[in-house]
Design an enzyme around this catalytic site. Structure first.
Site, PDB file in Angstrom:
ATOM      1  N   LYS A  20       0.828  -1.209   0.000  1.00 29.35           N
ATOM      2  CA  LYS A  20       0.000   0.000   0.000  1.00 29.35           C
ATOM      3  C   LYS A  20       0.861   1.258   0.000  1.00 29.35           C
ATOM      4  O   LYS A  20       0.638   2.175  -0.793  1.00 29.35           O
ATOM      5  CB  LYS A  20      -0.941  -0.031   1.212  1.00 29.35           C
ATOM      6  N   ARG A  25       2.920   5.905  -3.309  1.00 29.09           N
ATOM      7  CA  ARG A  25       4.096   6.695  -3.709  1.00 29.09           C
ATOM      8  C   ARG A  25       4.415   6.521  -5.191  1.00 29.09           C
ATOM      9  O   ARG A  25       4.943   7.445  -5.829  1.00 29.09           O
ATOM     10  CB  ARG A  25       5.290   6.320  -2.828  1.00 29.09           C
ATOM     11  N   GLY A  92      -5.017   8.126   5.230  1.00 26.75           N
ATOM     12  CA  GLY A  92      -4.098   9.019   5.939  1.00 26.75           C
ATOM     13  C   GLY A  92      -2.842   9.292   5.129  1.00 26.75           C
ATOM     14  O   GLY A  92      -2.323  10.415   5.120  1.00 26.75           O
ATOM     15  N   ARG A 120      -8.283  12.614  12.572  1.00 23.49           N
ATOM     16  CA  ARG A 120      -6.865  12.270  12.718  1.00 23.49           C
ATOM     17  C   ARG A 120      -5.975  13.522  12.800  1.00 23.49           C
ATOM     18  O   ARG A 120      -6.254  14.527  12.157  1.00 23.49           O
ATOM     19  CB  ARG A 120      -6.436  11.349  11.568  1.00 23.49           C
ATOM     20  N   SER A 166       7.001   8.985  12.354  1.00 24.77           N
ATOM     21  CA  SER A 166       5.940   8.852  11.357  1.00 24.77           C
ATOM     22  C   SER A 166       6.483   9.022   9.950  1.00 24.77           C
ATOM     23  O   SER A 166       7.024  10.080   9.602  1.00 24.77           O
ATOM     24  CB  SER A 166       4.843   9.901  11.608  1.00 24.77           C
ATOM     25  N   ASP A 314       1.663  -1.243  11.885  1.00 24.40           N
ATOM     26  CA  ASP A 314       0.380  -1.651  11.311  1.00 24.40           C
ATOM     27  C   ASP A 314       0.039  -3.112  11.629  1.00 24.40           C
ATOM     28  O   ASP A 314      -1.107  -3.538  11.447  1.00 24.40           O
ATOM     29  CB  ASP A 314       0.381  -1.452   9.789  1.00 24.40           C
ATOM     30  N   LYS A 341      -4.678   5.953  14.728  1.00 18.79           N
ATOM     31  CA  LYS A 341      -4.777   5.302  13.414  1.00 18.79           C
ATOM     32  C   LYS A 341      -6.226   5.407  12.920  1.00 18.79           C
ATOM     33  O   LYS A 341      -6.991   6.233  13.417  1.00 18.79           O
ATOM     34  CB  LYS A 341      -4.305   3.849  13.529  1.00 18.79           C
TER      35      LYS A 341
HETATM   36  C1  S3P Z   1       2.423   4.865   6.281  1.00 17.48           C
HETATM   37  C2  S3P Z   1       2.978   5.218   7.486  1.00 17.48           C
HETATM   38  C3  S3P Z   1       2.443   4.782   8.783  1.00 17.48           C
HETATM   39  C4  S3P Z   1       1.508   3.588   8.621  1.00 17.48           C
HETATM   40  C5  S3P Z   1       0.522   3.795   7.498  1.00 17.48           C
HETATM   41  C6  S3P Z   1       1.251   3.979   6.183  1.00 17.48           C
HETATM   42  C7  S3P Z   1       3.026   5.377   5.036  1.00 17.48           C
HETATM   43  O1  S3P Z   1       1.708   5.830   9.368  1.00 17.48           O
HETATM   44  O2  S3P Z   1       0.826   3.339   9.833  1.00 17.48           O
HETATM   45  O3  S3P Z   1      -0.346   2.692   7.395  1.00 17.48           O
HETATM   46  O4  S3P Z   1       2.730   4.847   3.943  1.00 17.48           O
HETATM   47  O5  S3P Z   1       3.840   6.320   5.126  1.00 17.48           O
HETATM   48  P1  S3P Z   1       2.409   6.969  10.305  1.00 17.48           P
HETATM   49  O6  S3P Z   1       3.285   7.798   9.448  1.00 17.48           O
HETATM   50  O7  S3P Z   1       1.254   7.757  10.872  1.00 17.48           O
HETATM   51  O8  S3P Z   1       3.167   6.206  11.357  1.00 17.48           O
END
Ligand code: S3P
Length: 428
Positions: A20, A25, A92, A120, A166, A314, A341
């Protein structure tokens, strides 16, 4: 939805859908690059489809020929003002990374999503971007979505020490830094997934990586690429745990991504006594991937905390289920991020698994799980969170008395639309 219950073992081989984080990206870099980007094994799930839809609204031509996604990038300057707000659904990653991309564009834009997204925290992204000169506002003066971005800001490089671990925040700053004057320096709190950094290099750009410090220069240009997204280790995790806890199981998962910033679950399984073997690991287009062989085993409780947390953030809901089937106590700590989350995953895991007979005490930054407990039928909910929904289906496999009814099962399509079918194929 009535879940599959009372299953004996998992057998067989499947390929899990594309990663994912990398799928999102790949669209973003494809859109910012010049020329054609061809993406194989792209994750066609709600979250990544939201990213495609948003870039189409920004004027980027993106085709899906059934086997590949083709992005016709025209460089960052090729993005056009959208005629309406950009709906990023439940994602997110989309909203936070796009804040970094849109903050440096000459036009205004608005990002909004579903009820979960509207709760969030966004200050973690807005504060560093404002330091760079970006103009972003949350709903009614709060930090929450919808987020309005005023275009035309001249972004400047900053040196920033991240208060949270993060990858989304880090990546948002990197995308803004790519449009800023000068060199931005980011100090990470802990090492988080580094797909953005790798893709900058893959698309012909430069980034300096030294431990927890990242340096990135503004004004770079990227070239379209061909890439194959490896299987998502976070999706594989549900089958890895199912095969570990259902006696007599033996499964193979092909071409799973093995980026070291994502493989904390293997370290945990090894310490708990699990049996996961990596076969035929190879580097395809710069990405480490391999086939996983998983067998059931006896497990024991452990303590999980510290720097490993971002490497399995995750996977913690499904690791919590694993711990209910391990002898002794498992402590998960340093994981307060779980509260912000798609839902509060500490409360969701504890309340729903406890309804099924688990013994889980939620704490401020994790949970304490006492095993081994048999699980029984119950009416449970995903709280609209895909990973909670999939975890509960794996838990239901262990239930021999009663039914498990899952509310909001449709949330699973956020990251894995074929989850129930793939699981059924390993049970037949
Ligand atoms: C992600 C980063 C993580 C992860 C999310 C995907 C990403 O979140 O929990 O499922 O693709 O950069 P955080 O940056 O909030 O830790």
């Amino acid at each position: 939805m009535k879940l599959m219950t009372n299953k004996e073992k998992l057998r067989g081989k499947i390929s899990v859908p594309g990663d994912k984080s990398m799928s999102h990206r790949s669209i973003m870099f494809g859109a910012l690059a010049e020329g054609k980007t061809v993406i194989k094994h792209f994750l066609r799930a709600d979250d990544c489809l939201s990213t495609i839809a948003a870039f189409r609204k920004l004027g980027v031509k993106i085709e899906d020929n059934g086997s590949e996604i083709i992005v016709h990038g025209k460089g960052v300057g090729g993005l056009k003002a959208p005629s309406a707000g950009l709906d990023i659904g439940n994602s997110g990653t989309t909203i936070r990374l796009m804040m970094g991309i849109l903050a440096g564009r000459p036009f205004d834009s608005v990002l909004f999503g579903d009820a979960s997204i509207a709760k969030r925290p966004m200050n973690r992204v807005m504060l560093p971007l404002r330091e760079m000169g970006a103009r972003l506002e949350g709903r009614d003066g709060t930090e929450f979505a919808p987020i309005a971005i005023t275009g035309g800001a001249n972004l400047r490089a900053i040196e920033y020490t991240m208060p949270v671990a993060s990858a989304q925040v880090k990546s948002a700053i990197i995308f803004a830094a790519l449009q800023a004057e000068g060199e931005t320096v980011i100090h990470e709190k802990e090492k988080t997934r580094d797909h953005t950094e790798h893709m900058i290099r893959q698309f012909g750009g430069e980034i300096d990586l030294d431990g927890l410090t990242i340096k990135v220069r503004g004004g770079q240009t990227f070239k379209g690429q061909e890439m194959t997204v490896p299987g998502d280790v976070s999706s594989a995790a549900f089958f890895i745990v199912a095969a570990s806890i259902l006696p007599g199981s033996e499964i193979e998962l092909s071409h799973v991504g093995l980026n070291p910033t994502r493989t904390g679950i293997f370290d945990v399984l090894e310490e708990m006594g699990g049996k996961v073997e990596v076969r035929d690991a190879s580097r395809s287009t710069g990405k480490l991937a391999g086939n996983l062989l998983v067998r059931s085993s006896e497990l024991k409780g452990i303590t999980i905390g510290g720097e490993i947390i971002p490497r399995l953030i995750d996977e913690l809901p499904i690791i919590a289920l694993l711990a209910t089937q391990a002898e002794g106590v498992t402590v998960i700590k340093d994981a307060a991020e779980l509260k912000v989350k798609e839902t509060n995953r500490i409360d969701a895991v504890a309340s729903e698994l406890n309804k099924m007979g688990a013994d889980i005490t939620p704490t401020d930054d994790g949970m304490v799980i006492r095993g081994k407990t048999p699980l029984h039928g119950a009416k449970v909910t995903s709280y609209g969170d895909h990973r909670i929904g999939m975890m509960l289906q794996i838990a239901a496999l262990l239930v021999s008395d009663g039914e498990v009814e899952l509310e909001q099962a449709e949330a699973v399509s956020v990251s894995y639309p074929a989850f129930f079918e793939d699981l059924a194929s390993l049970l037949s």
